[in-house]
Design an enzyme around this catalytic site. Structure first.
Site, mmCIF file in Angstrom:
data_model
loop_
_atom_site.group_PDB
_atom_site.id
_atom_site.type_symbol
_atom_site.label_atom_id
_atom_site.label_comp_id
_atom_site.label_asym_id
_atom_site.label_seq_id
_atom_site.Cartn_x
_atom_site.Cartn_y
_atom_site.Cartn_z
ATOM 1 N N HIS A 82 0.856 -1.190 0.000
ATOM 2 C CA HIS A 82 0.000 0.000 0.000
ATOM 3 C C HIS A 82 0.886 1.230 0.000
ATOM 4 O O HIS A 82 1.841 1.317 0.767
ATOM 5 C CB HIS A 82 -0.901 0.029 1.240
ATOM 6 C CG HIS A 82 -1.747 1.254 1.306
ATOM 7 N ND1 HIS A 82 -2.907 1.385 0.572
ATOM 8 C CD2 HIS A 82 -1.572 2.422 1.961
ATOM 9 C CE1 HIS A 82 -3.418 2.589 0.794
ATOM 10 N NE2 HIS A 82 -2.634 3.233 1.633
ATOM 11 N N ASP A 161 -15.511 2.049 7.308
ATOM 12 C CA ASP A 161 -14.504 3.060 6.965
ATOM 13 C C ASP A 161 -15.061 4.041 5.948
ATOM 14 O O ASP A 161 -14.794 5.243 6.022
ATOM 15 C CB ASP A 161 -13.230 2.403 6.419
ATOM 16 C CG ASP A 161 -12.264 3.466 5.927
ATOM 17 O OD1 ASP A 161 -11.824 4.275 6.763
ATOM 18 O OD2 ASP A 161 -11.985 3.537 4.718
ATOM 19 N N ARG A 168 -15.408 12.231 8.364
ATOM 20 C CA ARG A 168 -14.150 12.916 8.724
ATOM 21 C C ARG A 168 -13.829 14.013 7.713
ATOM 22 O O ARG A 168 -13.339 15.084 8.068
ATOM 23 C CB ARG A 168 -13.006 11.898 8.764
ATOM 24 C CG ARG A 168 -13.039 11.007 9.999
ATOM 25 C CD ARG A 168 -12.079 9.836 9.838
ATOM 26 N NE ARG A 168 -10.713 10.259 9.622
ATOM 27 C CZ ARG A 168 -9.801 9.562 8.916
ATOM 28 N NH1 ARG A 168 -10.110 8.401 8.378
ATOM 29 N NH2 ARG A 168 -8.586 10.027 8.762
ATOM 30 N N SER A 183 -8.087 3.532 9.261
ATOM 31 C CA SER A 183 -8.817 3.594 7.995
ATOM 32 C C SER A 183 -8.092 2.771 6.926
ATOM 33 O O SER A 183 -8.683 1.903 6.266
ATOM 34 C CB SER A 183 -8.934 5.065 7.567
ATOM 35 O OG SER A 183 -9.295 5.186 6.227
ATOM 36 N N LYS A 187 -8.951 -1.577 5.512
ATOM 37 C CA LYS A 187 -9.147 -1.993 4.118
ATOM 38 C C LYS A 187 -8.074 -2.995 3.700
ATOM 39 O O LYS A 187 -8.349 -3.959 2.989
ATOM 40 C CB LYS A 187 -9.115 -0.766 3.197
ATOM 41 C CG LYS A 187 -10.353 0.110 3.371
ATOM 42 C CD LYS A 187 -10.278 1.386 2.564
ATOM 43 C CE LYS A 187 -9.299 2.364 3.144
ATOM 44 N NZ LYS A 187 -9.532 3.767 2.939
HETATM 45 N N1 URA Z 1 -6.410 7.270 3.073
HETATM 46 C C1 URA Z 1 -7.356 6.482 3.656
HETATM 47 O O1 URA Z 1 -7.761 5.470 3.106
HETATM 48 N N2 URA Z 1 -7.805 6.857 4.877
HETATM 49 C C2 URA Z 1 -7.367 7.951 5.543
HETATM 50 O O2 URA Z 1 -7.826 8.216 6.626
HETATM 51 C C3 URA Z 1 -6.403 8.760 4.902
HETATM 52 C C4 URA Z 1 -5.927 8.389 3.666
#
Ligand code: URA
Length: 433
Positions: A82, A161, A168, A183, A187
């Site tokens: 990632h 999320d 957010r 977050s 994922k």
């Molecule tokens: N990318 C995400 O997937 N979540 C965040 O909170 C910030 C960047």
């Protein structure tokens, strides 16, 4: 349990329990707690923070809010990577094929670009016919059959999320390390791999502007990964400068193909070898030194290139782009951006280069904007290089002539030139185990 008690507890700086965190995540996901109370909770977290346990519990609650991809019937250690996002970051297109061609299965779900940063899914979709909307079953099947799949988020992964992130975004609570780490990791964990390599970018073109902040985020994410029983490493990598020379979707695919042919920019190749070696090490292929050799060989003997071609075919794309990148979309307008001064390039701010590319059509200002796959920028010079007045610094690619003036003005504001040569900082700035 009452939501107000939990808000007050966090507002007053106390540690929450796993049950309290799960209560909020479940309640919000099922529309049983209103936005205004979750907003207050998020603001309390923003100011009071969460410790390592709370951050892990938040991640786990969001992870279990939806499906988890089951890769368990694929033999071997399945690996994922990632990147926190940058400008010209096309590493997945190169690393996925390198690692898979060395026999370590790669199951990668990627996102779209927003603002000045690009997204892997948009880049792949610039290959004519390429499908990124795989079903969960097709995603797993491709990893089993050819050892590699790169797709958009399939199925119902971490729906909590999605709701939390949207809230957010409009309540000023994005920039909190625990919330960001939970977050991203919810994922990643839902994507089902056994091992994760994180590329935390730092610099003007990245979310994390300093090495210190990037390291804190890396630590939080690595701790979550360990807590969830995964092999995980974070590399902190340079993003004051864009990675490679191409910025923009089809332009980046062409550059990735050049790297896989052993003919790409040195900085991009180096970062890809380092990230790929880390994934190979997680996959049980030996020490970092051994894995660096394996990764370099996969480029040199063409096996990584063949793996990209296999993935393109499997996902419905035109495999001919590998031999002949002119089959990728091409912008009708190409103009030079020229130096207005002589000297050495001290810096070219990656964020502004990303914004210029977006203005030319390569990116989205809002989630609903449509991108032009052919547009973007190819740099001819980078930070550290000597330039002479009137010399071309980049080629701008676009389909809309009216965008050129604004993009050029952004480019002039991105560059700082000085009379003395300038040393650039290393590409790999840290490592969190
Ligand atoms: N990318 C995400 O997937 N979540 C965040 O909170 C910030 C960047």
């Amino acid at each position: 349990m009452h939501i107000l008690d939990i808000i007050l507890k966090k507002r007053n700086g106390r540690k929450l329990t796993r049950e309290e965190i799960t209560f909020i995540v479940d309640g919000y996901t099922k529309d049983m707690i209103p936005d205004y109370q979750v907003s207050a909770f998020l603001m309390a977290v923003y100011f009071r923070g969460m410790d390592q346990d709370e951050t892990l519990w938040l991640t786990e609650a969001m992870l279990h809010s939806g499906d988890i991809v089951d890769l368990s019937n694929i033999p071997g250690i399945k690996v994922d990577k990632h990147s926190t996002g940058g400008v010209g970051d096309k590493t997945t297109l190169i690393i996925g094929p390198i690692v898979a061609s060395c026999g370590v299965p790669v199951a990668k779900m990627s996102g779209r670009g927003l603002g000045h940063t690009g997204g892997t899914i948009d880049k792949l979709e610039s290959i004519p016919g390429f499908r990124t909307n795989l079903s969960k079953e097709e995603f797993v099947e491709n990893v089993r059959e050819i050892g590699l799949a790169v797709a958009g988020q399939t199925g119902n992964l971490a729906p909590a999320d999605k709701k939390f992130y949207a809230l957010r975004d409009v309540t000023g609570t994005i920039e909190n390390i625990s919330l960001i780490a939970a977050s991203i990791m919810s994922k990643k964990l839902a994507s089902g791999s056994d091992a994760i390599t994180l590329d935390i970018k730092t610099g003007s073109g990245a979310f994390m502007k300093t090495v210190e902040d990037a390291t804190v985020l890396g630590r939080a994410m690595v701790d979550i990964g360990h807590g969830a029983g995964k092999k995980i490493t974070a590399l902190i990598t340079e993003m004051d400068r864009p990675l490679g020379l191409a910025i923009g979707n089809a332009l980046e695919v062409a550059e990735a193909i050049n790297v896989l042919k052993g003919d790409g920019p040195q900085d991009l190749t180096q970062v890809c070898i380092e990230l790929a070696s880390n994934m190979l090490m997680h996959g049980g292929k030996g020490t970092m030194e051994t894995c660096r050799r394996l990764a370099a060989n996969a480029l040199a003997d063409g096996s990584a290139m063949m793996k990209l071609v296999e993935m393109i075919k499997r996902q419905g794309g035109d495999p001919g782009v590998a031999e002949d990148p002119s089959r990728l979309p091409k912008a009708p307008i190409q103009v030079e951006w020229k130096a207005d001064i002589s000297g050495y390039i001290h810096s070219m701010q990656a964020e502004k280069l990303g914004m210029a590319s977006m203005v030319l059509g390569a990116g989205r200002k809002t989630k609903t904007d449509v991108i032009d796959p052919s547009s973007g920028i190819v740099l001819l010079k980078k930070a550290g290089d000597r330039i002479d007045k009137g010399e071309p610094l980049a080629i701008l690619h676009t389909s809309v002539e009216e965008t050129i003036a604004e993009a050029t003005s952004l480019l002039y504001s991105s560059i700082r030139v000085q009379s003395e040569p300038v040393e650039q900082r290393p590409l790999i700035l840290g490592r969190v185990e």
